[in-house]
Scaffold this active site. Structure first.
Site, mmCIF file in Angstrom:
data_model
loop_
_atom_site.group_PDB
_atom_site.id
_atom_site.type_symbol
_atom_site.label_atom_id
_atom_site.label_comp_id
_atom_site.label_asym_id
_atom_site.label_seq_id
_atom_site.Cartn_x
_atom_site.Cartn_y
_atom_site.Cartn_z
ATOM 1 N N GLY A 201 0.769 -1.244 0.000
ATOM 2 C CA GLY A 201 0.000 0.000 0.000
ATOM 3 C C GLY A 201 0.791 1.280 0.000
ATOM 4 O O GLY A 201 0.215 2.351 0.170
ATOM 5 N N GLU B 213 4.472 -6.095 1.647
ATOM 6 C CA GLU B 213 4.013 -6.648 0.359
ATOM 7 C C GLU B 213 3.744 -5.524 -0.643
ATOM 8 O O GLU B 213 2.595 -5.280 -1.009
ATOM 9 C CB GLU B 213 2.722 -7.448 0.585
ATOM 10 C CG GLU B 213 2.838 -8.544 1.620
ATOM 11 C CD GLU B 213 1.476 -8.937 2.214
ATOM 12 O OE1 GLU B 213 0.444 -8.342 1.833
ATOM 13 O OE2 GLU B 213 1.451 -9.826 3.064
ATOM 14 N N PRO B 214 4.767 -4.809 -1.079
ATOM 15 C CA PRO B 214 4.522 -3.698 -1.999
ATOM 16 C C PRO B 214 4.209 -4.172 -3.424
ATOM 17 O O PRO B 214 4.910 -5.026 -3.967
ATOM 18 C CB PRO B 214 5.850 -2.927 -1.981
ATOM 19 C CG PRO B 214 6.880 -3.955 -1.613
ATOM 20 C CD PRO B 214 6.191 -4.977 -0.751
ATOM 21 N N GLY B 215 3.152 -3.624 -3.993
ATOM 22 C CA GLY B 215 2.806 -3.907 -5.391
ATOM 23 C C GLY B 215 3.101 -2.681 -6.235
ATOM 24 O O GLY B 215 4.064 -2.617 -6.993
ATOM 25 N N ARG C 133 -8.194 1.717 -14.761
ATOM 26 C CA ARG C 133 -8.062 2.468 -13.500
ATOM 27 C C ARG C 133 -8.739 3.850 -13.536
ATOM 28 O O ARG C 133 -9.407 4.216 -12.574
ATOM 29 C CB ARG C 133 -6.590 2.618 -13.104
ATOM 30 C CG ARG C 133 -5.865 1.278 -12.884
ATOM 31 C CD ARG C 133 -4.505 1.445 -12.213
ATOM 32 N NE ARG C 133 -4.637 1.754 -10.820
ATOM 33 C CZ ARG C 133 -4.462 2.935 -10.290
ATOM 34 N NH1 ARG C 133 -4.092 3.953 -11.047
ATOM 35 N NH2 ARG C 133 -4.632 3.142 -9.001
ATOM 36 N N TYR D 289 -11.584 3.642 -10.746
ATOM 37 C CA TYR D 289 -11.232 4.300 -9.476
ATOM 38 C C TYR D 289 -11.137 5.821 -9.608
ATOM 39 O O TYR D 289 -10.661 6.469 -8.674
ATOM 40 C CB TYR D 289 -9.854 3.823 -8.987
ATOM 41 C CG TYR D 289 -9.647 2.336 -8.924
ATOM 42 C CD1 TYR D 289 -10.297 1.566 -7.967
ATOM 43 C CD2 TYR D 289 -8.766 1.706 -9.803
ATOM 44 C CE1 TYR D 289 -10.084 0.205 -7.897
ATOM 45 C CE2 TYR D 289 -8.541 0.340 -9.734
ATOM 46 C CZ TYR D 289 -9.212 -0.403 -8.779
ATOM 47 O OH TYR D 289 -8.994 -1.750 -8.715
ATOM 48 N N CYS E 267 -17.302 0.601 -26.487
ATOM 49 C CA CYS E 267 -18.685 1.065 -26.512
ATOM 50 C C CYS E 267 -19.185 1.259 -25.079
ATOM 51 O O CYS E 267 -20.051 0.528 -24.583
ATOM 52 C CB CYS E 267 -19.536 0.063 -27.275
ATOM 53 S SG CYS E 267 -21.131 0.737 -27.678
#
Ligand code: LLP
Length: 405
Positions: free
Chosen positions: A222, A263-265, A302, A306, A332
């Site tokens: 995060g 746990e970095p993404g 994204r 979001y 569409c």
């Protein structure tokens, strides 16, 4: 180490491989990881790349060669990691709402597993007792993260075992003598405020006395990365020093060595990625200048899902005068990438680049409207490699059962 790609490199890639195209820069992944290493206590911290952000095996290989571990959110991600050559002890599986069979499969692979429900913990205890050290994901009831869709620690979130159910959790652990080795908290994505991670440490502090076998505190991922040119990400130096302090304090207080896991993404792969599209149509409507491009929410969802900001540049004419554009896709649906966005003056045929496209870009892509998924390429040591090809028409039919005539 050079950690960004030039307009020239991006234009060359677009001409050579066609568009839409995902481009990744290996050196940027490595430099992000090294930055983490430089700010955390090396003896007491382990990083697991949250590979849900981007699972291409060549990316996993870059991560492995850099010396980072891997965090998975499905059994197939774990199998991809094994396929790439990660040792089972360097693979973590943070499951949520998965069947107990999937947890058993993960255990048979010998990887670390975080369980996120009392139901699966009970089944685990009944089958494995104290024979396999396990992690437990706790929901701390902390609201954090860039927006509600990516907030996972609050009191209405589906993730983890609510801290308020500690008594039930303890009862199951004691009934089966489960060896709980890890406590896990992940509060959300795009957390800029270092204090949120220290809040997690405080929650661990309230739990540790009850879990004498715990030797790992997993803070999840995060970390925020900048998406806008003037934006700041999580202050990694500050985070490192605060977490180091908290870990020393907790280790001393509970009289046992504790290791922090992360746990970095996005932090690992967001900025290494560039998504290049071509302008197909310019359309004027009153004050609005639409720039229609040869991609849509099927390739980068994204902004629509979001309301995420992705910086857009015109790499065909980067020094032209800025004009406001509505950048829209060819799906569409109302797939608007940006509204009223200043971009260097666009002509049809120009290449636009979306920055921060490495994390949750291609990974969330689909074949909606029966369009092809784009190709992906990797820049490493100034060489480009095709790491997944563009779909073909045959690919659209591959899984479909032919019509009998
Ligand atoms: N660990 C756990 C348990 C997670 O659920 C996640 C993300 C991570 C680590 C990595 O978080 P990161 O460092 O990437 O923020 N698709 C959304 C993000 C969803 C994140 C899901 N879980 C987006 O594009 O913003």
């Amino acid at each position: 180490m050079k950690s960004s790609l030039s307009y020239e490199q991006l234009n060359k890639a677009a001409n050579e491989y066609g568009t839409p195209l995902y481009v990744y820069h290996a050196e940027k992944i490595v430099s992000q990881f090294q930055n983490l290493l430089s700010h955390f206590s090396s003896k007491h911290t382990r990083f697991f790349y949250a590979c849900k952000a981007l699972t291409n095996i060549h990316i996993l290989d870059v991560v492995k060669r850099a010396g980072c571990n891997v965090d998975c959110s499905s059994i197939n991600e774990a199998k991809l990691a094994l396929h790439v050559g990660f040792a089972p002890e360097n693979i973590l599986y943070t499951s949520n709402s998965v069947s107990f069979e999937e947890i058993c499969e993960a255990i048979s692979l010998g990887i670390h597993v975080n369980i996120d429900s009392l139901s699966n913990l009970e089944k685990f205890g009944a089958k494995y007792g104290n024979t396999y050290p396990i992690g437990v994901r706790v929901r701390p009831n902390i609201m954090a993260g860039g927006n509600l869709k990516i907030s996972t620690g609050h009191d209405k979130s589906k993730f983890g075992i609510p801290v308020t159910q500690l008594a039930e959790l303890k009862a199951i652990q004691e009934k089966y003598h489960i060896n709980i080795a890890t406590l896990h908290i992940h509060t959300g994505s795009e957390i800029k405020d270092v204090a949120v991670f220290i809040q997690s440490a405080d929650v661990f502090d309230t739990l540790l006395a009850q879990f004498p076998t715990v030797n790992v505190l997993d803070f999840g991922g995060g970390f925020k990365v900048p998406y806008k040119p003037d934006e700041k990400g999580t202050d990694i130096a500050l985070l490192g020093s605060e977490v180091n302090k908290a870990m020393t304090r907790l280790s001393e207080k509970y009289g046992r060595p504790l290791t922090a896991w992360f746990e970095p993404g996005k932090y690992m792969v967001s900025e290494c990625g560039y998504f290049i599209a071509q302008v197909t149509v310019l359309k004027k409507s009153g004050d609005i200048q639409f720039a229609g491009i040869n991609t849509g929410l099927n390739h980068l969802i994204r902004p629509m899902f979001y309301d995420s900001y992705h910086h857009i540049d015109n790499i065909s004419n980067p020094n032209a005068q800025m004009q406001p554009y509505a950048v829209v896709g060819n799906i569409c649906e109302t797939d608007t990438f940006a509204w009223d966005r200043p971009i260097p003056n666009i002509a049809e045929g120009d290449f636009l680049v979306f920055y921060n496209a490495g994390a949750y870009g291609y990974e969330m892509a689909s074949n909606y409207n029966a369009r092809y998924k784009p190709a992906q390429i990797l820049f490493e040591n100034d060489k480009t490699t095709l790491i997944s090809r563009r779909d073909t028409f045959e690919d659209l039919l591959t899984l479909q059962i032919p019509i009998k005539k």
